[in-house]
Scaffold this motif. Structure first.
Motif, PDB file in Angstrom:
ATOM      1  N   TYR A  53       1.267  -1.195  -0.309  1.00 23.53           N
ATOM      2  CA  TYR A  53       0.348  -0.045  -0.186  1.00 23.53           C
ATOM      3  C   TYR A  53       0.898   0.966   0.098  1.00 23.53           C
ATOM      4  O   TYR A  53       1.794   1.423   0.985  1.00 23.53           O
ATOM      5  CB  TYR A  53      -0.923  -0.004   1.472  1.00 23.53           C
ATOM      6  CG  TYR A  53      -2.389  -0.769   1.381  1.00 23.53           C
ATOM      7  CD1 TYR A  53      -3.229  -0.858   0.713  1.00 23.53           C
ATOM      8  CD2 TYR A  53      -2.080  -1.583   1.788  1.00 23.53           C
ATOM      9  CE1 TYR A  53      -4.335  -1.394   0.997  1.00 23.53           C
ATOM     10  CE2 TYR A  53      -2.588  -2.871   2.250  1.00 23.53           C
ATOM     11  CZ  TYR A  53      -3.900  -3.170   1.224  1.00 23.53           C
ATOM     12  OH  TYR A  53      -5.231  -3.661   1.804  1.00 23.53           O
TER      13      TYR A  53
ATOM     14  N   ARG B 282      -0.482   4.219   8.489  1.00 25.51           N
ATOM     15  CA  ARG B 282      -1.840   3.201   9.610  1.00 25.51           C
ATOM     16  C   ARG B 282      -1.045   1.596   9.505  1.00 25.51           C
ATOM     17  O   ARG B 282      -1.528   0.833   9.978  1.00 25.51           O
ATOM     18  CB  ARG B 282      -2.701   2.714   7.874  1.00 25.51           C
ATOM     19  CG  ARG B 282      -3.646   3.858   8.261  1.00 25.51           C
ATOM     20  CD  ARG B 282      -4.696   2.094   7.610  1.00 25.51           C
ATOM     21  NE  ARG B 282      -5.628   1.327   8.066  1.00 25.51           N
ATOM     22  CZ  ARG B 282      -6.186   0.519   7.558  1.00 25.51           C
ATOM     23  NH1 ARG B 282      -6.063   0.343   6.318  1.00 25.51           N
ATOM     24  NH2 ARG B 282      -6.305  -0.661   8.654  1.00 25.51           N
TER      25      ARG B 282
ATOM     26  N   ALA C 216       3.127  -4.723  10.551  1.00 20.40           N
ATOM     27  CA  ALA C 216       4.240  -4.304   9.528  1.00 20.40           C
ATOM     28  C   ALA C 216       5.867  -4.059   9.007  1.00 20.40           C
ATOM     29  O   ALA C 216       5.882  -3.273   9.959  1.00 20.40           O
ATOM     30  CB  ALA C 216       2.768  -3.937   8.606  1.00 20.40           C
TER      31      ALA C 216
ATOM     32  N   ALA D  30       2.292  -5.264   3.211  1.00 22.22           N
ATOM     33  CA  ALA D  30       0.758  -6.020   4.062  1.00 22.22           C
ATOM     34  C   ALA D  30       1.091  -6.930   3.840  1.00 22.22           C
ATOM     35  O   ALA D  30       0.960  -8.009   4.529  1.00 22.22           O
ATOM     36  CB  ALA D  30      -0.425  -4.854   3.212  1.00 22.22           C
TER      37      ALA D  30
ATOM     38  N   ASN E 245      -2.970  -8.441  15.205  1.00 20.29           N
ATOM     39  CA  ASN E 245      -3.341  -7.288  14.050  1.00 20.29           C
ATOM     40  C   ASN E 245      -3.065  -7.235  13.393  1.00 20.29           C
ATOM     41  O   ASN E 245      -1.124  -7.317  13.643  1.00 20.29           O
ATOM     42  CB  ASN E 245      -3.682  -6.130  14.972  1.00 20.29           C
ATOM     43  CG  ASN E 245      -4.725  -6.097  15.516  1.00 20.29           C
ATOM     44  OD1 ASN E 245      -6.097  -6.718  15.027  1.00 20.29           O
ATOM     45  ND2 ASN E 245      -4.581  -5.601  16.951  1.00 20.29           N
ATOM     46  N   GLY E 246      -2.632  -6.646  12.110  1.00 24.02           N
ATOM     47  CA  GLY E 246      -1.455  -6.568  11.364  1.00 24.02           C
ATOM     48  C   GLY E 246      -0.915  -7.084  10.882  1.00 24.02           C
ATOM     49  O   GLY E 246       0.165  -6.955   9.620  1.00 24.02           O
ATOM     50  N   ALA E 247      -1.410  -8.641  10.001  1.00 23.62           N
ATOM     51  CA  ALA E 247      -0.037  -9.493  10.229  1.00 23.62           C
ATOM     52  C   ALA E 247      -0.376  -9.566   8.492  1.00 23.62           C
ATOM     53  O   ALA E 247       0.042 -10.368   8.084  1.00 23.62           O
ATOM     54  CB  ALA E 247      -1.373 -10.547  10.615  1.00 23.62           C
ATOM     55  N   GLY E 248      -1.775  -9.118   7.730  1.00 27.38           N
ATOM     56  CA  GLY E 248      -2.375  -9.123   6.592  1.00 27.38           C
ATOM     57  C   GLY E 248      -3.319 -10.232   6.068  1.00 27.38           C
ATOM     58  O   GLY E 248      -3.265 -10.513   4.618  1.00 27.38           O
ATOM     59  N   LYS E 249      -3.867 -10.905   7.029  1.00 34.46           N
ATOM     60  CA  LYS E 249      -5.321 -11.459   6.615  1.00 34.46           C
ATOM     61  C   LYS E 249      -5.853 -11.245   5.861  1.00 34.46           C
ATOM     62  O   LYS E 249      -6.446 -11.575   5.305  1.00 34.46           O
ATOM     63  CB  LYS E 249      -5.424 -11.964   8.026  1.00 34.46           C
ATOM     64  CG  LYS E 249      -4.941 -12.703   8.803  1.00 34.46           C
ATOM     65  CD  LYS E 249      -5.162 -13.111  10.348  1.00 34.46           C
ATOM     66  CE  LYS E 249      -5.991 -12.109  11.657  1.00 34.46           C
ATOM     67  NZ  LYS E 249      -4.511 -10.946  12.326  1.00 34.46           N
ATOM     68  N   THR E 250      -6.657 -10.115   6.266  1.00 32.01           N
ATOM     69  CA  THR E 250      -7.971  -9.422   6.014  1.00 32.01           C
ATOM     70  C   THR E 250      -7.305  -9.479   4.416  1.00 32.01           C
ATOM     71  O   THR E 250      -7.753  -9.092   3.648  1.00 32.01           O
ATOM     72  CB  THR E 250      -8.598  -7.570   6.784  1.00 32.01           C
ATOM     73  OG1 THR E 250      -8.156  -8.239   7.705  1.00 32.01           O
ATOM     74  CG2 THR E 250      -9.346  -7.164   5.816  1.00 32.01           C
ATOM     75  N   THR E 251      -6.111  -8.454   4.131  1.00 31.68           N
ATOM     76  CA  THR E 251      -5.688  -7.679   2.896  1.00 31.68           C
ATOM     77  C   THR E 251      -5.279  -9.279   2.293  1.00 31.68           C
ATOM     78  O   THR E 251      -6.173  -9.087   0.767  1.00 31.68           O
ATOM     79  CB  THR E 251      -3.888  -7.949   3.077  1.00 31.68           C
ATOM     80  OG1 THR E 251      -4.260  -6.036   3.682  1.00 31.68           O
ATOM     81  CG2 THR E 251      -3.677  -6.946   1.904  1.00 31.68           C
TER      82      THR E 251
ATOM     83  N   GLU F 236     -12.580 -12.466  10.957  1.00 26.97           N
ATOM     84  CA  GLU F 236     -13.010 -12.645  11.898  1.00 26.97           C
ATOM     85  C   GLU F 236     -14.269 -13.192  12.537  1.00 26.97           C
ATOM     86  O   GLU F 236     -14.908 -11.471  12.654  1.00 26.97           O
ATOM     87  CB  GLU F 236     -12.429 -11.635  12.637  1.00 26.97           C
ATOM     88  CG  GLU F 236     -10.819 -12.092  12.497  1.00 26.97           C
ATOM     89  CD  GLU F 236      -9.913  -9.985  13.395  1.00 26.97           C
ATOM     90  OE1 GLU F 236     -10.694  -9.974  14.059  1.00 26.97           O
ATOM     91  OE2 GLU F 236      -8.927 -10.005  12.372  1.00 26.97           O
TER      92      GLU F 236
ATOM     93  N   HIS G  15      -7.871 -13.533  15.824  1.00 29.18           N
ATOM     94  CA  HIS G  15      -6.917 -13.824  16.839  1.00 29.18           C
ATOM     95  C   HIS G  15      -6.750 -14.351  17.257  1.00 29.18           C
ATOM     96  O   HIS G  15      -6.107 -15.190  18.339  1.00 29.18           O
ATOM     97  CB  HIS G  15      -7.545 -12.749  17.245  1.00 29.18           C
ATOM     98  CG  HIS G  15      -7.140 -11.190  16.273  1.00 29.18           C
ATOM     99  ND1 HIS G  15      -7.747 -10.119  17.368  1.00 29.18           N
ATOM    100  CD2 HIS G  15      -7.300 -10.889  15.191  1.00 29.18           C
ATOM    101  CE1 HIS G  15      -7.350  -8.984  16.014  1.00 29.18           C
ATOM    102  NE2 HIS G  15      -6.905  -9.516  15.346  1.00 29.18           N
TER     103      HIS G  15
HETATM  104  N1  LIG Z   1      -5.828   0.676   2.921  1.00 25.40           N
HETATM  105  C1  LIG Z   1      -4.248   0.116   3.107  1.00 25.40           C
HETATM  106  N2  LIG Z   1      -3.173   1.565   3.171  1.00 25.40           N
HETATM  107  C2  LIG Z   1      -2.208   1.085   3.847  1.00 25.40           C
HETATM  108  N3  LIG Z   1      -2.551   0.523   4.632  1.00 25.40           N
HETATM  109  C3  LIG Z   1      -2.652  -0.657   5.066  1.00 25.40           C
HETATM  110  C4  LIG Z   1      -4.504  -0.267   4.204  1.00 25.40           C
HETATM  111  N4  LIG Z   1      -5.223  -1.668   4.405  1.00 25.40           N
HETATM  112  C5  LIG Z   1      -3.671  -2.598   5.559  1.00 25.40           C
HETATM  113  N5  LIG Z   1      -3.041  -1.726   5.197  1.00 25.40           N
HETATM  114  C6  LIG Z   1      -1.849  -2.530   6.332  1.00 25.40           C
HETATM  115  O1  LIG Z   1      -1.056  -3.305   5.875  1.00 25.40           O
HETATM  116  C7  LIG Z   1      -1.360  -4.236   7.213  1.00 25.40           C
HETATM  117  C8  LIG Z   1      -2.271  -5.827   7.244  1.00 25.40           C
HETATM  118  O2  LIG Z   1      -3.630  -5.353   7.454  1.00 25.40           O
HETATM  119  P1  LIG Z   1      -4.804  -6.349   7.651  1.00 25.40           P
HETATM  120  O3  LIG Z   1      -5.286  -5.680   7.930  1.00 25.40           O
HETATM  121  O4  LIG Z   1      -4.098  -6.896   6.111  1.00 25.40           O
HETATM  122  O5  LIG Z   1      -4.305  -7.079   8.806  1.00 25.40           O
HETATM  123  P2  LIG Z   1      -5.542  -8.309   9.565  1.00 25.40           P
HETATM  124  O6  LIG Z   1      -4.102  -9.608   9.821  1.00 25.40           O
HETATM  125  O7  LIG Z   1      -6.144  -8.698   8.901  1.00 25.40           O
HETATM  126  O8  LIG Z   1      -5.563  -7.393  11.300  1.00 25.40           O
HETATM  127  P3  LIG Z   1      -6.818  -7.415  11.649  1.00 25.40           P
HETATM  128  O9  LIG Z   1      -6.382  -9.105  12.723  1.00 25.40           O
HETATM  129  O10 LIG Z   1      -5.702  -5.860  12.585  1.00 25.40           O
HETATM  130  O11 LIG Z   1      -7.697  -7.307  11.020  1.00 25.40           O
HETATM  131  C9  LIG Z   1      -1.707  -3.666   7.920  1.00 25.40           C
HETATM  132  O12 LIG Z   1      -0.043  -2.842   8.455  1.00 25.40           O
HETATM  133  C10 LIG Z   1      -2.090  -2.689   7.973  1.00 25.40           C
HETATM  134  O13 LIG Z   1      -2.377  -1.440   8.417  1.00 25.40           O
END
Ligand SMILES: Nc1ncnc2c1ncn2[C@@H]1O[C@H](COP(=O)(O)OP(=O)(O)OP(=O)(O)O)[C@@H](O)[C@H]1O
Length: 323
Positions: free
Chosen positions: A15, A22, A27, A43, A63-69, A178, A210
């Motif tokens: 990103y 963020r 990350a 991410a 949090n922030g591991a990259g799962k949602t991405t 989640e 989590h």
């Molecule tokens: N649109 C965006 N712009 C910039 N950074 C982003 C964006 N979306 C996610 N990130 C960053 O990418 C990294 C991975 O985020 P992601 O949401 O995939 O993690 P996650 O494992 O799903 O966390 P959570 O459990 O908190 O949902 C994080 O550091 C987040 O801040």
């Protein structure tokens, strides 16, 4: 070999860094040290995973591991910077448009003024599956909430509604990001009971969590993700064995602390036992034996047993890596 339900190969997602960062502490960025404007946020940093039809897999990470991405890319909601994602042998968007994939997302909007039953019927009409409404509402425990406005539902009930909407098209692949966020322990247990009844041979389920205990009670396979990379991908039981430790704690009368400490230390499976004032804290794999001993042979009260944590899983993996 059957077409995988999901194949992710060399997946990367960056990103651009804009304005206030963020980025979580986990990350990483390309370039200079953290805190400086050091290039894009990475991410997802090279994820490879293949999931067979009918598998139930947990993506476990902080949090922030990259799962949602990762899951957003699997759903065709976001494009990878690099790498290939195939869903049921096709592109994420095609699989989604064909109705073969459904998702329960953290942020998916619901229309707050509609009633629960109206919401389910409206989405069923969109999919042309009106005949499934009653069964899905019954199975997800929504029948008794049918007349309630969405805005009057608790967070857990709204999550249940999202789950029902995802089940309507009878998807081959179900993605849950989640799904129990914001639910208390009892609601989480209920949710997973329903989920268990809903999975049948052939439906593939991938969920982000989590909670190690959720992975453990529901997913035979766990992919541990941190810092945009896979740290472990193995049967959840194996992970659980590596993490093994539970913590038993209990309060004793001051005069009984030393004797209780000596007794628990003599038990097999006790790795560490210490007294914090009148509170005994015992780490190890033999939590049942420790609890039995304390409750039957000492005057212990307020006994608590805590499950292994995600932190403990990471610790165990790092320890193994050092061996
Ligand atoms: N649109 C965006 N712009 C910039 N950074 C982003 C964006 N979306 C996610 N990130 C960053 O990418 C990294 C991975 O985020 P992601 O949401 O995939 O993690 P996650 O494992 O799903 O966390 P959570 O459990 O908190 O949902 C994080 O550091 C987040 O801040």
């Amino acid at each position: 070999m059957a077409t995988p339900a999901l194949r992710i190969s060399g997946l990367r997602k960056e990103y651009p860094r804009r304005g206030a960062p963020r980025m979580s502490t986990r990350a990483r960025t390309r370039g200079g040290p953290e805190g400086e404007d050091a290039g894009p946020v990475i991410a997802v940093d090279g994820i490879d995973v293949e999931i067979a039809p009918g598998e139930i897999v947990a993506f476990l990470g902080p949090n922030g591991a990259g799962k949602t991405t990762t899951l957003d890319i699997v759903l065709g909601l976001s494009e990878p910077t690099d790498g290939v994602v195939e869903v049921l042998g096709t592109t994420p968007r095609k699989a989604m448009l064909a109705g073969h994939v459904s998702a329960v997302l953290q942020t998916e909007g619901l229309l707050r003024d509609l009633r629960v039953g109206e919401t389910v019927r409206a989405i069923a009409a969109l999919h042309g599956v009106e005949g499934r409404v009653d069964a899905v509402m019954e199975r997800t425990g929504l029948a008794r909430l049918a007349g309630r406005k969405v805005q009057a539902c608790s967070g857990g009930e709204q999550q249940r509604l999202r789950f029902a909407l995802a089940l309507l098209p009878d998807p081959q692949l179900l993605i849950l990001d989640e799904p129990t966020a914001g639910m208390d322990a009892a609601a989480r247990r209920d949710f997973w009971d329903t989920m268990r009844a809903e999975t049948h041979a052939g439906r593939t389920v991938v969920f982000a969590t989590h909670y190690l205990e959720e992975a453990q009670s529901f997913a035979p396979r766990t992919v541990l993700i941190d810092g945009g990379r896979i740290r472990a991908d193995r049967p959840t039981d194996e992970l659980r064995e590596m993490v093994g430790d539970r913590v038993v704690s209990a309060t004793l009368p001051p005069s009984g602390v030393a004797a209780a400490l000596a007794a628990v230390r003599a038990l097999p499976g006790v790795r560490e036992a210490r007294a914090e004032g009148a509170r005994l804290v015992v780490h190890g794999t033999g939590s049942d034996d420790v609890a039995r001993l304390l409750l039957t042979t000492t005057a212990a009260v307020d006994l608590e047993v805590s499950a292994p944590s995600l932190e403990a899983a990471f610790f165990a993996l790092t320890e193994e890596g050092r061996k």
